[in-house]
Scaffold this motif. Structure first.
Motif, mmCIF file in Angstrom:
data_model
loop_
_atom_site.group_PDB
_atom_site.id
_atom_site.type_symbol
_atom_site.label_atom_id
_atom_site.label_comp_id
_atom_site.label_asym_id
_atom_site.label_seq_id
_atom_site.Cartn_x
_atom_site.Cartn_y
_atom_site.Cartn_z
ATOM 1 N N ILE A 93 0.851 -1.199 0.000
ATOM 2 C CA ILE A 93 0.000 0.000 0.000
ATOM 3 C C ILE A 93 0.881 1.241 0.000
ATOM 4 N N VAL A 97 1.034 12.501 1.312
ATOM 5 C CA VAL A 97 0.539 13.652 2.060
ATOM 6 C C VAL A 97 0.262 14.770 1.070
ATOM 7 N N GLN A 107 -2.617 11.324 5.844
ATOM 8 C CA GLN A 107 -2.127 10.629 4.664
ATOM 9 C C GLN A 107 -3.295 10.028 3.905
ATOM 10 N N PHE A 109 -4.340 7.132 1.284
ATOM 11 C CA PHE A 109 -3.834 5.827 0.895
ATOM 12 C C PHE A 109 -4.380 5.370 -0.444
ATOM 13 N N GLY A 110 -3.519 4.681 -1.175
ATOM 14 C CA GLY A 110 -3.983 4.004 -2.370
ATOM 15 C C GLY A 110 -4.764 2.768 -1.971
ATOM 16 N N PRO A 111 -5.427 2.130 -2.942
ATOM 17 C CA PRO A 111 -6.256 0.958 -2.656
ATOM 18 C C PRO A 111 -5.456 -0.319 -2.418
ATOM 19 N N GLY A 112 -4.145 -0.254 -2.643
ATOM 20 C CA GLY A 112 -3.322 -1.428 -2.382
ATOM 21 C C GLY A 112 -3.124 -2.312 -3.592
#
Lengths: 118, 110
Positions: A93, A97, A107, A109-112
């Protein structure tokens, strides 16, 4: 809010191959992005801090030659898992910022990316 | 490395009940954040509480912070089945990197 994307969302590869994962900030510029790894039913562990235009900072125990990070632009960081092995199978993941907001410690986050190494 | 522990590790409640999760950390902090993660997905930021704050509210969420005990709690009131997820606390380092707690898996039964 700010949006971070990751590609691919899922990848299966053979042992010994290299895999590249992309992390993009879609509507803001991110001078700093972070890469985390999460094993099943565990928490997220920081792997490295990706800095635009300079070398990444790796956490203790993370091999920089195995996990190559490139932050070539203000909206893109890539993580390449070189010579992947089954023990590298994990959920990767990224986060970023958004310096344009007042909540500068938040932060996004991307979806992973689910990596499975056979 | 993980900042600390969260408890309980797993919590199962009925819809409409309140859910309380606790987080302990080890070092001095500027702020503490709570995140939610649905299974196999990325994290969603819920709330940030600064070290000089003791309590903060956001909708059905209530967060407390006790810096003397190095602990925080997250309360979700009137829980819904859609609240089912893993919840993580995280502290921010000097370079803005996050150190996560071990997480609480919340299951809200309809």
């Amino acid at each position: 809010g700010a949006v971070v994307s990751q590609h691919p969302s899922r990848v299966i590869c053979k042992s010994g191959t290299s895999v590249k994962i992309e992390c993009r900030s879609l509507d803001f510029q991110a001078t700093t992005m972070f890469w985390y790894r999460q094993f099943p039913k565990q928490s997220l562990m920081l792997m490295a801090t990706s800095n635009e235009g300079s070398k990444a900072t790796y956490e203790q125990g993370v091999e920089k030659d195995k996990f190559l990070i490139n932050h070539a632009s203000l909206t893109l960081s890539t993580l390449t898992v070189t010579s992947a092995h089954p023990e590298d199978s994990s959920f990767y993941i990224c986060s970023a910022v958004d310096p344009g907001t007042s909540a500068t410690d938040t932060q996004y986050f991307g979806p992973g990316t689910r990596l499975t190494v056979l | 490395s993980q900042q600390g522990e969260e408890d309980p590790q797993a919590l199962s409640i009925q819809e409409g009940e309140n859910a309380t999760m606790n987080c302990s950390y080890k070092t001095s902090i500027n702020n503490l954040q709570w995140y939610r993660q649905n299974s196999g997905r990325g994290l969603v930021h819920l709330i940030l509480i600064r070290s000089n704050e003791r309590e903060k509210h956001s909708g059905r969420l209530r967060v407390t912070l006790d810096t003397s005990k190095k602990s925080s709690s997250l309360l979700i009131t009137a829980s819904r089945a859609a609240d089912t997820a893993s919840y993580f606390c995280a502290t921010t380092g000097s370079a803005r990197q996050l150190t996560f707690g071990s997480g609480t898996q919340l299951t809200v039964l309809p």
